[in-house]
Design an enzyme around this catalytic site. Structure first.
Site, PDB file in Angstrom:
ATOM      1  N   SER A   5      -5.260   2.101  -7.567  1.00  0.00           N
ATOM      2  CA  SER A   5      -5.587   1.432  -8.836  1.00  0.00           C
ATOM      3  C   SER A   5      -7.005   1.728  -9.332  1.00  0.00           C
ATOM      4  O   SER A   5      -7.670   0.843  -9.881  1.00  0.00           O
ATOM      5  CB  SER A   5      -5.347  -0.071  -8.734  1.00  0.00           C
ATOM      6  N   GLU A  11       3.370   7.031   0.284  1.00  0.00           N
ATOM      7  CA  GLU A  11       4.760   7.123  -0.189  1.00  0.00           C
ATOM      8  C   GLU A  11       5.567   8.073   0.702  1.00  0.00           C
ATOM      9  O   GLU A  11       6.759   7.865   0.924  1.00  0.00           O
ATOM     10  CB  GLU A  11       4.772   7.551  -1.664  1.00  0.00           C
ATOM     11  N   GLU A  30      -6.417   4.993   1.134  1.00  0.00           N
ATOM     12  CA  GLU A  30      -5.634   4.334   0.084  1.00  0.00           C
ATOM     13  C   GLU A  30      -4.936   3.107   0.669  1.00  0.00           C
ATOM     14  O   GLU A  30      -3.867   3.233   1.284  1.00  0.00           O
ATOM     15  CB  GLU A  30      -4.570   5.294  -0.459  1.00  0.00           C
ATOM     16  N   GLY A  62      -3.800   7.979  -9.125  1.00  0.00           N
ATOM     17  CA  GLY A  62      -2.390   8.067  -9.482  1.00  0.00           C
ATOM     18  C   GLY A  62      -2.199   7.845 -10.972  1.00  0.00           C
ATOM     19  O   GLY A  62      -2.454   8.735 -11.795  1.00  0.00           O
ATOM     20  N   GLY A  63      -1.768   6.640 -11.339  1.00  0.00           N
ATOM     21  CA  GLY A  63      -1.415   6.328 -12.720  1.00  0.00           C
ATOM     22  C   GLY A  63      -2.445   6.744 -13.760  1.00  0.00           C
ATOM     23  O   GLY A  63      -2.101   7.304 -14.812  1.00  0.00           O
ATOM     24  N   ASN A  76      -3.341  12.710  -8.544  1.00  0.00           N
ATOM     25  CA  ASN A  76      -2.033  12.856  -7.899  1.00  0.00           C
ATOM     26  C   ASN A  76      -0.986  12.415  -8.921  1.00  0.00           C
ATOM     27  O   ASN A  76      -0.815  11.226  -9.161  1.00  0.00           O
ATOM     28  CB  ASN A  76      -1.988  11.970  -6.637  1.00  0.00           C
ATOM     29  N   TRP A  77      -0.330  13.399  -9.502  1.00  0.00           N
ATOM     30  CA  TRP A  77       0.609  13.082 -10.584  1.00  0.00           C
ATOM     31  C   TRP A  77       1.939  12.529 -10.061  1.00  0.00           C
ATOM     32  O   TRP A  77       2.792  12.130 -10.841  1.00  0.00           O
ATOM     33  CB  TRP A  77       0.862  14.327 -11.445  1.00  0.00           C
ATOM     34  N   LYS A  78       2.127  12.573  -8.756  1.00  0.00           N
ATOM     35  CA  LYS A  78       3.372  12.089  -8.133  1.00  0.00           C
ATOM     36  C   LYS A  78       4.574  12.749  -8.825  1.00  0.00           C
ATOM     37  O   LYS A  78       4.483  13.909  -9.214  1.00  0.00           O
ATOM     38  CB  LYS A  78       3.416  10.558  -8.160  1.00  0.00           C
ATOM     39  N   HIS A  93       0.582  11.005   2.346  1.00  0.00           N
ATOM     40  CA  HIS A  93       0.460   9.933   1.348  1.00  0.00           C
ATOM     41  C   HIS A  93       1.333   8.759   1.793  1.00  0.00           C
ATOM     42  O   HIS A  93       2.390   8.968   2.394  1.00  0.00           O
ATOM     43  CB  HIS A  93       0.886  10.445  -0.034  1.00  0.00           C
ATOM     44  N   GLY A  97      -0.742   1.492  -7.219  1.00  0.00           N
ATOM     45  CA  GLY A  97       0.172   1.217  -8.324  1.00  0.00           C
ATOM     46  C   GLY A  97       0.353  -0.261  -8.612  1.00  0.00           C
ATOM     47  O   GLY A  97       1.250  -0.652  -9.347  1.00  0.00           O
TER      48      GLY A  97
END
Ligand code: 13P
Length: 251
Positions: free
Chosen positions: A213, A97, A167, A234-235, A9-11, A95, A173
């Site tokens: 993470s 977010e 999640e 993510g990251g 998930n590149w956000k 998600h 993150g």
């Protein structure tokens, strides 16, 4: 046997040029990881280019969100058919977010999941508790409500196609990963809820990813838990080597 699925998930990261560089790196290193479904979820603006770049590979494309309506006066929104047309097979829904910053409720996520399935997309439905929920002993109550609300009214057949991503919000993150045992406990609980909502076959067949993470160093142990079927990353998905190492952790 559930096939693991690892999705990046590149956000809100990567211009088209940067996205193409990342895909290039991933393509060069991804060999015969056919035992894992690999999905890239770039921002809307890079879907077409990434879709083109992964043609002929086993990598799949996913969007990060969509609107529940088919079309109409919803300025700034994108419909299921539009992302499908760009080659998406998956769409991330609900998600944390989106739930936190865009006030998406379980009811909205549920509408989106139904619209996605009707359009032939596989929804990746996200659930997860806040730190305060966990500390207050409310993890199962919160996650149970999200699972029941977000997946209400789906047929067993549609549920079998759907992916769930657990999640924990406190792990996203933050560098704080749920321990494999903590994650496993919630994944097993989600299967229990699925059994109550649907049946044992659905509960045992639905793929449930862990997200929060995930790194190359912890992926293997997390993905090795009996009820964890890969991850939503993510990251660590923003760099080819670390993403590939995580994919390999699911082999
Ligand atoms: P991080 O891997 O950066 O913690 O993000 C997880 C996530 O939100 C994936 O959807």
């Amino acid at each position: 046997m559930r096939k693991p699925i690892v999705a990046g998930n590149w956000k809100m990261n990567k211009t088209v040029a940067d996205a193409l560089k990342l895909v290039d790196g991933i393509k060069q290193q991804l060999k015969d990881e056919s035992k894992v479904d690999v999905v890239l979820c770039p921002p809307f603006t890079a879907l077409a280019a990434v879709g083109e770049a992964i043609k002929g590979t086993k990598i799949d494309l996913g969007a990060q969100n969509m609107h529940a309506e088919k079309s109409g006066a919803f300025t700034g929104e994108v419909a299921a058919d539009m992302i499908r047309e760009l080659g998406c097979h998956y769409v991330i829904l609900g998600h944390s977010e989106r739930r936190q910053y865009f006030k998406e409720s379980d009811e909205i996520v549920n509408k989106k999941a139904k619209a996605a399935l009707a359009a032939g997309l596989i929804p990746i439905v996200c659930v997860g508790e806040l730190l305060a929920d966990r500390e207050g002993g409310k993890t199962e109550a919160v996650v149970g409500t999200q699972v029941r609300g977000s997946l209400a009214g789906l047929s067993a057949n549609d549920m079998l196609k759907t992916v769930i991503a657990y999640e924990p919000v406190w792990a996203i993150g933050t560098g704080k990963t749920a321990s494999p045992a903590q994650a496993q406990e919630v994944h097993a609980f989600i299967r229990k809820v699925l059994k109550e909502m649907f049946d044992e076959t659905v509960a045992q067949s639905v793929r449930i990813q862990y997200g929060g993470s995930v790194k190359a160093s912890n992926a293997k142990e997390l993905f090795g838990q009996p009820d964890i079927d890969g991850g939503l990353i993510g990251g660590a998905a923003l760099e080819a080597q670390s993403f590939i190492d995580i994919v390999r952790g699911a082999l």
